[in-house]
Design a protein around this motif. Structure first.
Motif, PDB file in Angstrom:
ATOM      1  N   ARG A  65      -0.343 -11.524  -1.661  1.00 40.94           N
ATOM      2  CA  ARG A  65      -1.419 -10.566  -1.429  1.00 40.94           C
ATOM      3  C   ARG A  65      -0.856  -9.307  -0.765  1.00 40.94           C
ATOM      4  NH1 ARG A  65      -3.472 -15.480  -1.575  1.00 40.94           N
ATOM      5  NH2 ARG A  65      -5.606 -15.816  -2.309  1.00 40.94           N
ATOM      6  N   ALA A 114      -2.424  -6.702  -0.104  1.00 43.62           N
ATOM      7  CA  ALA A 114      -3.427  -6.096   0.785  1.00 43.62           C
ATOM      8  C   ALA A 114      -3.088  -6.320   2.251  1.00 43.62           C
ATOM      9  CB  ALA A 114      -4.809  -6.659   0.474  1.00 43.62           C
ATOM     10  N   TRP A 167     -11.656  -7.963   5.450  1.00 41.72           N
ATOM     11  CA  TRP A 167     -10.941  -8.305   4.207  1.00 41.72           C
ATOM     12  C   TRP A 167     -11.485  -9.598   3.596  1.00 41.72           C
ATOM     13  CZ3 TRP A 167      -8.112 -12.908   4.052  1.00 41.72           C
ATOM     14  CH2 TRP A 167      -7.468 -13.153   2.822  1.00 41.72           C
TER      15      TRP A 167
END
Length: 822
Positions: free
Chosen positions: A681, A683, A817
């Motif tokens: 990920r 992010a 998130w």
């Protein structure tokens, strides 16, 4: 995800199973770098920052092309005398006695001396051409005769130029005077190099330091001053700051680490690792030949800051495993299994932050970035491999000896006051993560906008020691007590008492065919209606150029005056025709030496020196000087020390912005790639970076609030704050990814549970690291030069803000998130 565990397992094997081999290898390397640290050289002053800019190139050209006051193979020393009346008989004799004692020392290579005392003596006896004769002339004269001689000499501009501004012709008195001693310097050596010459063995510095000892034997207040002494003291300031700051930081860090570790063995291992980090970095600097500048004084505290963080995390994480009942080796294997990845992330981002300074156009800042980045890599190796191996080896020895292992509880453990306090950020994130992020975003924008007004400065004062060393530094025992510095005191004395000593001029360097009819007229017309920062009379700038030399010689020579008048078309005293002939006559006249200060023999270059107002800002003077230069029909460049320093200040600001931008982009890419590899990920790279962007904005706003400008050192701080700040948030984010149950069914509960374990375990270690690091870096305020004190303060602030945002904001970012990105 990419498989990386095999590399971690290999390192775990060496750390846990071959700990003694690891220790031996690292100790041998420490000895090698220790030898390298003995080869360190120093460099100080502002000349190291003057890179190739138009103003600097023009400044160098002016110094090379125009005949200086002394020849290229000569250097000068000033004798500064002060007293109730330096024109009294005893004071005049004291000055001449100092000159004679210097002249008699063959090793000082004195060529000539010039002083107001010598001029007065020759006024009394025109045949007194030697110092002995001048002393005899004064000794046999009465005070009234000396007073009459002073009044007669007052009509001599050279005599007045050697006296302070309070010279009273009627009373024949002045409170200060300057004498100039001219030395012969070996051919090929720059007399202005000072201690910045290779190896620091500059002849002029040596001559001036030896002259101090000679002048000290003369009665009266006479001080020796010159570029060599300035360079010598600047180098001493660098060394003295290092001697004061590093031990003070070590002592303070030792005390805090004693509280944090609560175990003498762990404390000893941590301090030893910190010492190795400094030795390795200084050794590398010496081995590759990078001179140790005043900027590099800040590197050891920075490495201590990162090393403390690594050390506390290593010991704290190991203790977390030990309190669960694990044995030494499995506990350390579990700790390093997680921490080596975290340390690699932190090292990568910190290196990016420090190395981004390599984009600067200023060499000292580039070298600072390189040395700091290499130092961070060394810190990773020592605290990621050596310290865990040493801890395994030491604990196994204690276990075999049957010794108790005190202080094994980790910081921030469940149920502790610190643990409960840290969990407050998780509670806040669970109840209002969006509000927390909105407030953080608004604060970032407001602080960043406010920070756009930060001043940028570059001047000699940034590097000079204070005029008076603070009493707390003077009271330090040897070898920590700094020497007595005179540079700032003497500079302030000269600027306060001698108008000619003030740096109130700028120069326009002119290049082109000065034989053309319009050349001198162009210079003359450029001086009309000068900008406000220029000194002006009758709406014309106060300037010194070849035009003033032509006018002066016209008053001395009727023949030359008639030549000028015949070629002056508009009758303004500036010739318009036959300029080559006028130059020929001028350069074959008694004023040749004066003319060559403003025009070269090939008639291709000239300089014009303008007086400017001392109250005007450096930026305003530079802008106005460039406006005047643009008026010339020939190629003209504004230069001089003020313009050069302002151009460096502009480069410093550009470097700060470029370094921060480079660090931000490179860090974002690095983190996105790392978390894509680790947990699939990218992010999480943004999650990692967001708290630090907030911290950097807060830091920049605080710098303006505290009136701390961007200077040669603080310009590096934003990129460094980014590098150090990611250290804190990376530990939090990576610990969360380790604690989070990626296959769990209840995502909200899993996120909260992972965050609670993260802020208690890693947050506890970060708290200890923050307190110790802030104390260790803030100790730079003890440094002798102001620029280092400011740097220590802003680094301490950056660490505190980084810790605060990492612990307080990261849980909210993670919760947002999880809710919106899944």
């Amino acid at each position: 995800m990419v498989e990386y565990q095999w590399a971690i397992d290999r390192l775990d094997e060496w750390i846990v199973e071959r700990s003694r081999t690891v220790l031996v290898v690292f100790l041998v390397l420490t000895a090698v770098f220790g030898v390298g640290s003995m080869r360190l050289s120093t460099e100080a002053g502002t000349s190291q920052f003057t890179e190739d800019t138009p103003a600097v190139e023009a400044f160098d050209a002016v110094n090379q092309k125009f005949t200086p006051t002394f020849g290229n193979d000569e250097g000068s020393t000033q004798l500064i005398q002060s007293g109730r009346n330096v024109l009294s008989k005893p004071e005049l004799l004291a000055m001449l006695t100092a000159e004679r004692r210097l002249e008699r020392r063959e090793g000082l290579r004195v060529v000539s001396t010039t002083s107001a005392a010598g001029i007065v003596a020759q006024q009394l006896d025109p045949n007194a051409t030697t110092l002995e004769a001048q002393i005899r002339a004064l000794e046999r004269s009465t005070p009234s005769e000396i007073t009459a001689a002073v009044r007669a000499a007052a009509s001599n501009p050279r005599f007045r130029g050697l006296l302070s501004d309070d010279f009273n012709r009627r009373a024949a008195s002045a409170s200060a005077t300057i004498a100039v001693v001219q030395h012969r310097i070996p051919t090929g050596v720059d007399p202005g190099a000072g201690a910045e010459a290779e190896g620091g063995d500059d002849p002029l510095t040596d001559l001036q330091l030896r002259s101090q000892a000679v002048v000290a034997t003369v009665d009266g207040d006479i001080r020796v001053f010159g570029s060599g002494i300035v360079s010598s003291e600047l180098s001493s300031v660098t060394f003295d700051s290092l001697v004061i700051v590093v031990p003070a930081a070590v002592v303070l860090i030792f005390v805090f680490l004693l509280v944090v570790y609560r175990d003498p063995v762990d404390l000893l291992l941590g301090v030893a690792s910190l010492g190795m980090t400094i030795v390795w970095t200084l050794g590398f600097t010496g081995l590759v030949g990078i001179p140790f500048t005043q900027l590099l004084v800040a590197v050891p505290p920075l490495l201590l800051a990162v090393g403390i963080d690594y050390g506390i995390h290593t010991i704290n994480r190991y203790r977390e495993e030990r309190v669960t009942g694990q044995e030494i080796r499995p506990a350390m294997r579990s700790a390093t299994d997680q921490l080596l990845v975290a340390f690699a992330i932190v090292t990568g981002t910190t290196v990016v932050g420090f190395a981004s300074n390599a984009t600067s156009r200023l060499q000292p800042i580039r070298e600072f970035g390189v040395v700091a980045a290499i130092g961070i890599v060394f810190t990773f190796l020592i605290f990621g491999i050596f310290l865990p191996a040493a801890k395994v080896w030491a604990d196994r020895l204690r276990e075999r000896a049957g010794l108790a292992l005190p202080g094994r509880r980790p910081l921030g453990r469940e149920g502790s006051l610190l643990g409960r306090t840290l969990q407050g950020s998780v509670t806040l994130a669970r109840r209002g993560a969006g509000v927390v992020l909105l407030v953080a975003l608004l604060t970032t924008v407001a602080s960043g906008y406010y920070a756009t007004g930060i001043d940028t400065s570059f001047s000699n004062e940034d590097f000079l020691p204070p005029e008076e060393t603070p009493s707390y530094l003077r009271s330090l025992p040897e070898p920590f007590a700094p020497e007595t510095y005179t540079v700032t005191q003497n500079i302030n004395f000269l600027e306060g008492n001698f108008a000619s000593a003030e740096d109130d001029t700028v120069t326009v360097f002119v290049e082109g065919p000065l034989r053309e009819d319009y050349a001198l007229e162009s210079i003359y017309q450029a001086n009309r209606n000068p900008p406000n920062s220029f000194v002006a009379t009758d709406r014309r700038a106060s300037a010194e150029s070849i035009i003033e030399v032509i006018r002066s010689y016209s008053e001395q020579s009727d023949e030359f005056r008639r030549l000028v008048e015949r070629n002056d078309v508009n009758d303004n005293g500036v010739p318009d025709d036959n300029l080559d002939r006028i130059y020929d006559r001028l350069l074959s006249s008694p004023v040749r030496a004066q003319a060559l200060q403003y025009i070269t023999e090939d008639r291709r270059s000239a300089r014009v020196v303008y007086s400017v107002k001392s109250t005007a800002s450096q930026e305003t003077i530079t802008r106005d000087a460039r406006r005047v230069a643009d008026r010339y029909r020939l190629a003209a460049t504004a230069t001089g020390e003020v313009v050069v320093f302002q151009s460096v200040a502009a480069i410093i600001l550009a470097s700060a912005v470029r370094s921060l931008t480079s660090a931000l982009v490179a860090t974002a890419i690095f983190l996105a790639i790392v978390y894509r590899v680790l947990v699939g990920r990218a992010a999480f790279g943004v999650i990692n970076l967001f708290p630090i962007v907030v911290a950097v904005a807060l830091l920049a706003g605080t710098m303006r609030l505290l009136d701390i400008p961007f200077n040669a050192l603080t310009a590096t701080v934003l990129a460094i704050a980014l590098g150090l700040g990611v250290d804190y948030s990376a530990h939090v984010v990576h610990r969360f990814t380790d604690e989070y149950d990626w296959e769990g069914g209840d995502r909200d509960a899993d996120v909260v549970r992972a965050l609670e374990r993260t802020v208690r375990g890693t947050g506890g270690a970060l708290t200890g690291s923050m307190v110790t690091t802030v104390s260790g870096t803030a100790i730079l305020v003890l440094a002798i030069t102001p620029v280092l004190g400011q740097f220590g303060l802003v680094i301490a602030l950056s660490v505190f803000y980084s810790y605060l945002t990492a612990v307080a904001l990261t849980p909210s970012v993670v919760v947002v998130w999880e809710r919106f990105a899944g």
